[in-house]
Write a protein that holds these residues in place. Structure first.
Motif, short mmCIF file in Angstrom:
data_model
loop_
_atom_site.label_atom_id
_atom_site.label_comp_id
_atom_site.label_asym_id
_atom_site.label_seq_id
_atom_site.Cartn_x
_atom_site.Cartn_y
_atom_site.Cartn_z
N ALA A 262 37.24 15.01 30.19
CA ALA A 262 37.18 14.26 31.46
C ALA A 262 36.78 15.18 32.62
O ALA A 262 36.40 14.70 33.68
CB ALA A 262 38.53 13.61 31.75
N ASN B 235 36.83 8.16 33.57
CA ASN B 235 36.98 9.39 32.79
C ASN B 235 36.83 9.24 31.28
O ASN B 235 36.97 10.22 30.55
CB ASN B 235 38.33 10.03 33.11
CG ASN B 235 38.32 10.60 34.51
OD1 ASN B 235 37.81 11.67 34.74
ND2 ASN B 235 38.86 9.83 35.47
N ASN C 286 31.29 17.26 34.39
CA ASN C 286 30.50 16.49 35.35
C ASN C 286 29.11 16.19 34.81
O ASN C 286 28.70 16.71 33.77
CB ASN C 286 30.44 17.25 36.68
CG ASN C 286 31.78 17.22 37.36
OD1 ASN C 286 32.32 16.15 37.65
ND2 ASN C 286 32.36 18.39 37.59
N HIS C 287 28.40 15.34 35.58
CA HIS C 287 27.10 14.85 35.13
C HIS C 287 25.93 15.71 35.61
O HIS C 287 25.95 16.23 36.73
CB HIS C 287 26.90 13.42 35.65
CG HIS C 287 25.47 12.97 35.60
ND1 HIS C 287 24.92 12.37 34.49
CD2 HIS C 287 24.46 13.06 36.52
CE1 HIS C 287 23.65 12.10 34.72
NE2 HIS C 287 23.35 12.51 35.95
N PHE D 146 28.43 7.88 42.59
CA PHE D 146 27.75 8.98 43.29
C PHE D 146 26.25 8.82 43.17
O PHE D 146 25.76 8.14 42.27
CB PHE D 146 28.21 10.37 42.81
CG PHE D 146 27.79 10.74 41.43
CD1 PHE D 146 26.57 11.37 41.19
CD2 PHE D 146 28.61 10.49 40.34
CE1 PHE D 146 26.17 11.73 39.92
CE2 PHE D 146 28.22 10.85 39.05
CZ PHE D 146 27.00 11.46 38.84
N GLY E 133 35.10 17.63 43.22
CA GLY E 133 36.30 17.78 42.37
C GLY E 133 36.23 18.95 41.41
O GLY E 133 35.61 19.99 41.69
N SER E 134 36.87 18.77 40.26
CA SER E 134 36.95 19.84 39.26
C SER E 134 35.77 19.77 38.29
O SER E 134 35.10 18.73 38.18
CB SER E 134 38.23 19.69 38.44
OG SER E 134 39.33 19.46 39.27
N TYR F 213 30.04 5.45 38.43
CA TYR F 213 30.68 6.72 38.80
C TYR F 213 30.68 6.98 40.31
O TYR F 213 31.16 8.01 40.76
CB TYR F 213 30.01 7.87 38.05
CG TYR F 213 30.17 7.76 36.55
CD1 TYR F 213 31.36 8.14 35.93
CD2 TYR F 213 29.17 7.22 35.77
CE1 TYR F 213 31.52 8.02 34.56
CE2 TYR F 213 29.32 7.08 34.40
CZ TYR F 213 30.49 7.48 33.80
OH TYR F 213 30.66 7.34 32.44
N CYS G 126 29.99 18.75 42.40
CA CYS G 126 30.67 17.72 43.19
C CYS G 126 31.94 18.31 43.80
O CYS G 126 32.25 19.48 43.59
CB CYS G 126 30.99 16.50 42.33
SG CYS G 126 32.20 16.80 41.05
N HIS H 255 38.43 6.93 41.81
CA HIS H 255 37.68 6.06 42.71
C HIS H 255 38.50 4.84 43.10
O HIS H 255 38.00 3.71 43.13
CB HIS H 255 36.33 5.66 42.08
CG HIS H 255 35.43 6.84 41.88
ND1 HIS H 255 34.88 7.53 42.93
CD2 HIS H 255 35.00 7.47 40.77
CE1 HIS H 255 34.14 8.53 42.46
NE2 HIS H 255 34.22 8.52 41.16
N TYR I 235 25.73 11.40 31.89
CA TYR I 235 26.55 10.19 31.79
C TYR I 235 25.69 8.98 31.44
O TYR I 235 26.22 7.93 31.09
CB TYR I 235 27.22 9.88 33.15
CG TYR I 235 28.33 10.82 33.58
CD1 TYR I 235 28.74 11.89 32.80
CD2 TYR I 235 28.98 10.61 34.80
CE1 TYR I 235 29.75 12.73 33.24
CE2 TYR I 235 29.99 11.44 35.24
CZ TYR I 235 30.38 12.51 34.46
OH TYR I 235 31.38 13.33 34.89
N ARG J 61 43.89 12.98 46.48
CA ARG J 61 44.12 13.45 45.11
C ARG J 61 44.18 14.96 45.09
O ARG J 61 43.44 15.64 45.80
CB ARG J 61 42.94 12.95 44.27
CG ARG J 61 42.79 13.55 42.91
CD ARG J 61 41.64 12.88 42.18
NE ARG J 61 40.34 13.41 42.58
CZ ARG J 61 39.59 14.19 41.79
NH1 ARG J 61 40.02 14.53 40.59
NH2 ARG J 61 38.43 14.64 42.20
C1 LIG Z 1 34.68 12.25 34.52
S1 LIG Z 1 34.89 12.66 36.19
C2 LIG Z 1 34.45 14.35 36.19
C3 LIG Z 1 35.56 15.23 36.73
C4 LIG Z 1 35.78 15.09 38.20
N1 LIG Z 1 34.80 15.89 38.91
C5 LIG Z 1 37.17 15.49 38.65
O1 LIG Z 1 37.31 16.20 39.60
O2 LIG Z 1 38.12 15.02 38.02
C6 LIG Z 1 33.55 11.78 36.88
C7 LIG Z 1 33.46 11.80 38.37
O3 LIG Z 1 33.11 13.10 38.84
C8 LIG Z 1 32.17 13.00 39.93
N2 LIG Z 1 30.87 13.56 39.50
C9 LIG Z 1 30.51 13.90 38.25
N3 LIG Z 1 29.27 14.43 38.22
C10 LIG Z 1 28.81 14.39 39.47
C11 LIG Z 1 27.57 14.77 40.09
N4 LIG Z 1 26.57 15.30 39.40
N5 LIG Z 1 27.44 14.58 41.43
C12 LIG Z 1 28.45 14.04 42.17
N6 LIG Z 1 29.64 13.66 41.63
C13 LIG Z 1 29.83 13.83 40.31
C14 LIG Z 1 32.04 11.52 40.25
O4 LIG Z 1 32.97 11.19 41.22
C15 LIG Z 1 32.40 10.87 38.92
O5 LIG Z 1 32.87 9.56 39.08
#
Ligand SMILES: C[S@@+](CC[C@H](N)C(=O)[O-])C[C@H]1O[C@@H](n2cnc3c(N)ncnc32)[C@H](O)[C@@H]1O
Length: 545
Positions: free
Chosen positions: A249, A227, A252-253, A306, A58-59, A304, A56, A183, A286, A25
């Motif tokens: 979206a 999301n 993060n948590h 993680f 990602g973004s 989620y 985490c 995922h 979350y 991704r």
């Molecule tokens: C709603 S998305 C948040 C945006 C996501 N980080 C992205 O890059 O698009 C939710 C996902 O982000 C990651 N994530 C969110 N909070 C996290 C945390 N505290 N620790 C690890 N992964 C987290 C998990 O993979 C989760 O399923």
């Protein structure tokens, strides 16, 4: 809305099959042009940015300037929302709750009417029905006739694909959907999830006359599940559905979050719970924040994918091990938690369907069963701490069940313990819990002087109960405004309630120096009766010293 009918014609070719073939991704923050475009859709109070997350891979969503505690960060009308089945009082389109009591005076004459064809979607006005019909219900009505209990995120997947076919999806939204964490692998490799997704994908294909490749819903389904934001209004603890917004979206948590999301009608609002420094990442919980560490971990892993290693999780785990003295007992503790929740569910069900399970209608019996469960995991010289979840939640529900049976005294004992023993002294959950306490206090404050409760010399007098009621309501109104904003209907409702009661109140004005002179001893008396230490009492923030 990120979709408009004016976009028609530009979107049918947004996605090709290749978009839905799993490949590494490209997270959203790697396309800053797209991030900026998405951020234009929200009404922000501080500049927002999307960058690589600190929590985490990602973004994440960041603030560009400091945000004090209790402030709006942004609001937005999400791209779409779907109610879960069975929310008959809420308009499927504008999300007005026609039975909302707090701050809902203007809705007194409203009611929702079911769509005559599907009988699932409900609307509060012809206008909402007509708009919904043109935007989405025209396509979804037939689906809901066949599957009235369809899961909200599955209906959203249908909606996105219908929108794509009708050319309602802006290019930026189509591109952003491909950057979301979905995922995909976890869903594909788990046989149960994969079967459920395949069923949904087949249903979408059928609904669209086989014009959509199975790969499209197969990828959008998990992306939406990961999301979507739960649709939760300030006065409700449980969500009533889900919404999707491309900026939200990105949040993060954290188990100790700095912000929270709630809905005011169909508007999604994000507010700070504490000070957020310029450049800091916004986080929300979350999971319901009052869940214990083990339950949070299960939920985060299941939905989620993680494992949370935050400070709060580590501290709570250590506290529990210290308390039990033996890590093997952790399993027994978790089992006891499950038993408490099951007991409370049975009690709530028994109160709804009377006569079916009289054993659970008798709340004294339920309390005895609760005591037995609480004793289980601990050695004889230790006991379940009153502050350890899910005991406070169980006490709050027990209290409200007692109240519904017309028994304000045990109701008061339970809600006070439930609300005061936990450490939350602000935020949305605190406000909800304190509103329950105030409701019970108001009933207890109307007990006649000959009520048997007053034979107990330790029970507070009616005057004491009323003084505490005013004090608690004053503090709740203050915290409601901080949690939800002065302009939120719910906060306005709590503040109005406070003002109306204060206007009728004989004696000193709540918050005044004279009032505080009465409040301190009255609260002390109440806490002594219930067995809550004084330091757990409610301090009135805006009191005159
Ligand atoms: C709603 S998305 C948040 C945006 C996501 N980080 C992205 O890059 O698009 C939710 C996902 O982000 C990651 N994530 C969110 N909070 C996290 C945390 N505290 N620790 C690890 N992964 C987290 C998990 O993979 C989760 O399923």
């Amino acid at each position: 809305m990120a979709t408009t009918e004016n976009d028609a014609g530009n979107a049918a070719d947004h996605w090709t099959d290749d978009d839905f073939t799993p490949s590494p991704r490209v997270a959203l923050h790697e396309n800053q042009k797209l991030c900026k475009k998405n951020l234009e859709s929200v009404v922000w109070c501080v500049p927002l940015e999307i960058w690589q997350s600190n929590v985490c891979m990602g973004s994440g969503l960041f603030v560009g300037a400091e945000v004090p505690a209790g402030r709006e960060i942004y609001h937005v009308n999400p791209t779409m929302h779907v109610l879960d089945a069975g929310n008959a009082s809420i308009c499927s389109h504008c999300l007005t709750d026609t039975q909302e009591v707090m701050g809902g005076a203007s809705k007194a004459n409203l009611e929702t009417k079911a769509c005559a064809s599907c009988r699932v979607a409900r609307f509060c006005s012809k206008k909402c029905q007509k708009t919904a019909w043109h935007r989405y219900h025209k396509d979804e009505c037939k689906i809901l006739q066949r599957a009235p209990g369809m899961m909200a995120q599955n209906l959203m997947t249908h909606r996105l694909i219908f929108w794509q076919q009708r050319g309602f999806i802006e290019t930026s939204l189509a591109e952003s959907l491909m950057c979301l964490e979905d995922h995909f692998d976890e869903y594909s490799k788990d046989p149960d999830r994969a079967t459920e997704l395949m069923d949904m994908a087949m249903a979408v294909r059928e609904a669209t006359g086989s014009r959509v490749s199975l790969k499209v819903p197969w990828r959008l389904g998990p992306a939406l599940r990961t999301n979507c934001v739960p649709l939760r209004s300030p006065s409700k603890r449980d969500p009533v559905g889900y919404a999707f917004d491309v900026v939200t979206a990105m949040i993060n948590h954290s188990c100790d979050p700095n912000a929270h999301v709630f809905f005011e009608g169909d508007q999604l609002r994000v507010r700070s719970l504490k000070k957020i420094a310029a450049g800091e990442e916004i986080t929300v919980s979350y999971t319901p924040p009052m869940l214990n560490v083990a339950s949070r971990k299960v939920l985060l892993d299941h939905q989620y994918f993680f494992d949370c290693y935050c400070n709060r999780c580590r501290t709570e785990l250590k506290e529990q091990c210290d308390l039990l003295g033996d890590t093997k007992q952790l399993r027994a503790l978790q089992q006891a938690r499950g038993e408490i929740l099951a007991l409370m569910n049975s009690a709530v069900r028994a109160s709804k369907y009377r006569g079916v399970n009289p054993d659970y209608e008798n709340l004294a019996n339920v309390e005895t069963k609760l005591r037995t469960i609480l004793a289980g995991p601990f050695s004889p010289n230790k006991s379940w701490p009153e502050s350890m979840e899910p005991l406070p939640c169980a006490r709050l529900s027990l209290g409200m069940l007692y109240l519904a049976q017309g028994l304000p005294v045990p109701a008061l004992r339970n809600v006070l313990k439930g609300a005061l023993f936990n450490s939350r002294k602000d935020g949305p959950e605190f406000v909800n819990e304190m509103m329950d306490v105030v409701t019970v206090l108001m009933v207890a404050g109307s007990l006649p002087p000959e009520a048997p409760a007053f034979e107990d010399k330790s029970f507070p007098s009616v005057e004491d109960i009323r003084t505490v009621t005013y004090g608690y309501l004053l503090e709740t109104a203050h915290k409601a405004a901080a949690a939800f904003g002065y302009d939120a209907e719910y906060a306005k409702g709590v503040i109005d309630m406070m003002s109306v009661m204060a206007a009728k109140k004989p004696g000193p004005e709540p918050g005044s120096k004279e009032f505080m002179g009465e409040y301190g001893p009255a609260q002390r008396k109440m806490l002594a009766w219930v067995g809550v230490p004084e330091e757990n009492g409610i301090v009135i923030t805006n009191a005159q010293k």
